[in-house]
Design an enzyme around this catalytic site. Structure first.
Site, PDB file in Angstrom:
ATOM      1  N   ALA A   1       0.847  -1.192   0.000  1.00 35.29           N
ATOM      2  CA  ALA A   1       0.000   0.000   0.000  1.00 35.29           C
ATOM      3  C   ALA A   1       0.878   1.235   0.000  1.00 35.29           C
ATOM      4  O   ALA A   1       2.050   1.185   0.357  1.00 35.29           O
ATOM      5  CB  ALA A   1      -0.915   0.002   1.223  1.00 35.29           C
ATOM      6  N   ASP A   2       0.282   2.342  -0.414  1.00 35.93           N
ATOM      7  CA  ASP A   2       0.965   3.623  -0.328  1.00 35.93           C
ATOM      8  C   ASP A   2      -0.080   4.691  -0.034  1.00 35.93           C
ATOM      9  O   ASP A   2      -1.198   4.628  -0.546  1.00 35.93           O
ATOM     10  CB  ASP A   2       1.711   3.963  -1.616  1.00 35.93           C
ATOM     11  N   THR A   3       0.308   5.653   0.792  1.00 37.16           N
ATOM     12  CA  THR A   3      -0.606   6.710   1.208  1.00 37.16           C
ATOM     13  C   THR A   3       0.061   8.062   1.035  1.00 37.16           C
ATOM     14  O   THR A   3       1.239   8.216   1.346  1.00 37.16           O
ATOM     15  CB  THR A   3      -1.012   6.501   2.689  1.00 37.16           C
TER      16      THR A   3
ATOM     17  N   SER B   1      -4.977   6.671  -0.707  1.00 37.67           N
ATOM     18  CA  SER B   1      -4.385   5.422  -0.242  1.00 37.67           C
ATOM     19  C   SER B   1      -4.650   4.351  -1.295  1.00 37.67           C
ATOM     20  O   SER B   1      -5.806   4.040  -1.593  1.00 37.67           O
ATOM     21  CB  SER B   1      -5.015   5.026   1.086  1.00 37.67           C
ATOM     22  N   ALA B   2      -3.568   3.817  -1.869  1.00 40.01           N
ATOM     23  CA  ALA B   2      -3.685   2.771  -2.886  1.00 40.01           C
ATOM     24  C   ALA B   2      -3.256   1.440  -2.294  1.00 40.01           C
ATOM     25  O   ALA B   2      -2.345   1.381  -1.468  1.00 40.01           O
ATOM     26  CB  ALA B   2      -2.822   3.106  -4.097  1.00 40.01           C
TER      27      ALA B   2
END
Length: 193
Positions: free
Chosen positions: A71-73, A107-108
């Protein structure tokens, strides 16, 4: 409990969120360049970074056979991605910009198993007006030092937030609704007998 997925992140917050929904995992963080590309839109940026993290982890852990979750935010104000503060002055500048404003948290999530699934959560966060003494006191807690946008909604930073519209867990770093949907697509149920 045996691991059901590999978590491509060292984030304690992501681990806590997976624990919250009962998904057993093995932690295998990866180190990639997380610099935004010139003129890269925030949604494209977080999707790309999450996908690159899961791909890098999958390349390193292919024999394990477990799905890889990454994830990345990003905290975004007026189209500008606000990363982690470089120092005290940078943190103060971010918090002053966020004061009294509404920003977005992108957020992905990327899950690589039999196939690659992706999801994106966008949440609006409104800060109340912040005073200089309050910003100074918040910095003194050390909480903002390694957080995107210089705040942690799950910690003391919660008192800075007037309202949110969207996913609380997405702001923390892993949108659980979207994550559960991706896990289900890979045959991993969150709620099961």
């Amino acid at each position: 409990m045996n691991a059901r997925i590999i978590l491509a992140s060292a984030s304690p917050r992501r681990r806590e969120l997976l624990d919250q929904i009962g998904i057993a995992y093995e932690v295998r963080p990866v180190d990639i360049d997380e610099s935004p590309k010139p003129n890269e839109a925030p949604a494209d940026y977080v999707r790309r970074i999450a996908a690159e993290k899961s791909a890098a982890c999958r390349a390193q852990t292919a024999p394990a056979g477990l799905p890889v979750l990454a994830a990345d935010t990003a905290v975004v104000l007026n189209g500008r991605i606000m990363g982690k503060p470089k120092d005290k002055e940078d943190a103060f500048a971010m918090l002053r910009l966020l004061s009294g404003q509404t920003h977005q948290v992108y957020s992905a999530v990327s899950l690589r198993g039999q196939e690659h699934g992706e999801a994106l959560s966008v949440t609006e966060v409104t800060f109340r007006k912040l005073g200089e003494r309050e910003i100074t006191a918040y910095w003194a807690t050390r909480e903002p030092a390694d957080k995107a946008g210089s705040y942690a909604i799950q910690g003391l930073g919660s008192v800075l937030v007037q309202s949110i519209r969207g996913s609380f867990s997405g702001v923390v770093g892993l949108p659980l609704f979207e994550t559960a949907e991706l896990l289900l697509q890979q045959g991993i149920q969150v709620l099961h007998e």
